[in-house]
Design an enzyme around this catalytic site. Structure first.
Site, PDB file in Angstrom:
ATOM      1  N   ASP A   1       0.840  -1.199   0.000  1.00 23.51           N
ATOM      2  CA  ASP A   1       0.000   0.000   0.000  1.00 23.51           C
ATOM      3  C   ASP A   1       0.873   1.247   0.000  1.00 23.51           C
ATOM      4  O   ASP A   1       2.040   1.197   0.419  1.00 23.51           O
ATOM      5  CB  ASP A   1      -0.873   0.036   1.269  1.00 23.51           C
ATOM      6  CG  ASP A   1      -1.855  -1.108   1.308  1.00 23.51           C
ATOM      7  OD1 ASP A   1      -2.181  -1.655   0.239  1.00 23.51           O
ATOM      8  OD2 ASP A   1      -2.288  -1.459   2.427  1.00 23.51           O
TER       9      ASP A   1
HETATM   10  N1  URA Z   1      -1.274  -5.901   4.010  1.00 26.84           N
HETATM   11  C1  URA Z   1      -1.782  -4.647   3.984  1.00 26.84           C
HETATM   12  O1  URA Z   1      -2.824  -4.377   4.554  1.00 26.84           O
HETATM   13  N2  URA Z   1      -1.091  -3.711   3.303  1.00 26.84           N
HETATM   14  C2  URA Z   1       0.091  -3.947   2.668  1.00 26.84           C
HETATM   15  O2  URA Z   1       0.672  -3.033   2.076  1.00 26.84           O
HETATM   16  C3  URA Z   1       0.598  -5.250   2.711  1.00 26.84           C
HETATM   17  C4  URA Z   1      -0.108  -6.218   3.398  1.00 26.84           C
END
Ligand code: URA
Length: 234
Positions: free
Chosen positions: A105
């Site tokens: 993310d």
């Molecule tokens: N899980 C999440 O919620 N975000 C990420 O970036 C990776 C794993």
């Protein structure tokens, strides 16, 4: 291999563009100006290229590398609101069609893999492969036994009928957990923590399979070693 084809493989443009670079006197191989774009070179023997004034240490192909992703970058070639993680890598890799192995993310930091080998992406992101990924989670609210139990036992995520559990959960301090998961569902860690009754304040990926981020600074990248690739069967 002919020099212009080598330049193309290293991401300096189309064959025509690479021919022009040599014809324009813009290429040096191991310190020697190149005159003929058809000059035969042994890629293994090229330690340094200078192209249009830029020094380039040739990459072994296919390319496998890890980046320490900073917050504020989108894992996308076409980012919407933030710069792309690809802008943190040399532009030549973009010309080689490098891809990220899964996504992090925009606000997540840590270990992100890239490769020009589509089979590597497929193998490491396939749900059947179960490659473990370890995340360091800073929680919004203090950790509780109940939270850890829920994550270990499994939680139900919205739009998903299956219970999903962490492989391992370790309490580091009052507000920090280490959690290992082997799936790669959308926002998985954040959704699991929310389903277990807490919230993620900050998320950082420490390890992917046996690979650890180690001392790599935020925003820096490095090639994987042969041994590291071999650990994934490549
Ligand atoms: N899980 C999440 O919620 N975000 C990420 O970036 C990776 C794993």
């Amino acid at each position: 291999m002919e020099l212009y084809r080598f330049l193309q493989q290293q991401g300096f443009g189309s064959r025509k563009e690479c021919r022009k670079l040599v014809e324009g006197g813009l290429v040096e191989v191991n310190g020697v100006p190149a005159g003929d774009y058809r000059e035969l070179i042994d890629p293994e023997q090229v330690d340094e290229l200078v192209v249009d004034g830029e020094i380039w240490e040739p990459a072994s192909l296919p390319v496998y590398l890890m980046l320490h992703k900073p917050a504020g970058y989108e894992t996308s070639h076409k980012p919407m609101h933030n710069p792309s993680v690809f802008s943190l890598l040399p532009w030549q890799f973009g010309m080689m069609d490098i891809a990220a192995v899964g996504r992090l993310d925009v606000d997540t930091t840590g270990l992100l893999l890239f490769t020009t080998n589509g089979q590597f992406v497929h193998a490491l992101t396939s749900p059947r492969r179960h490659v473990p990924k370890c995340y360091e989670i800073l929680l919004k609210h203090p950790v509780s036994d109940d939270l850890v139990k829920h994550l270990e036992k499994g939680v139900f995520l919205k739009d998903d009928n299956e219970r999903i559990a962490a492989d391992a959960v370790e309490v580091v301090d009052e507000v920090t957990l280490l959690m290992t998961i082997s799936q790669g569902k959308y926002h998985q860690v954040k959704r699991m923590v929310a389903a277990a009754g807490n919230r993620v304040a900050e998320l950082h990926r420490r390890a992917f399979g046996t690979l650890e981020l180690g001392e790599l600074e935020e925003g820096e990248w490095r090639f994987l070693t042969r041994e590291e690739c071999a650990a994934f069967g490549f």
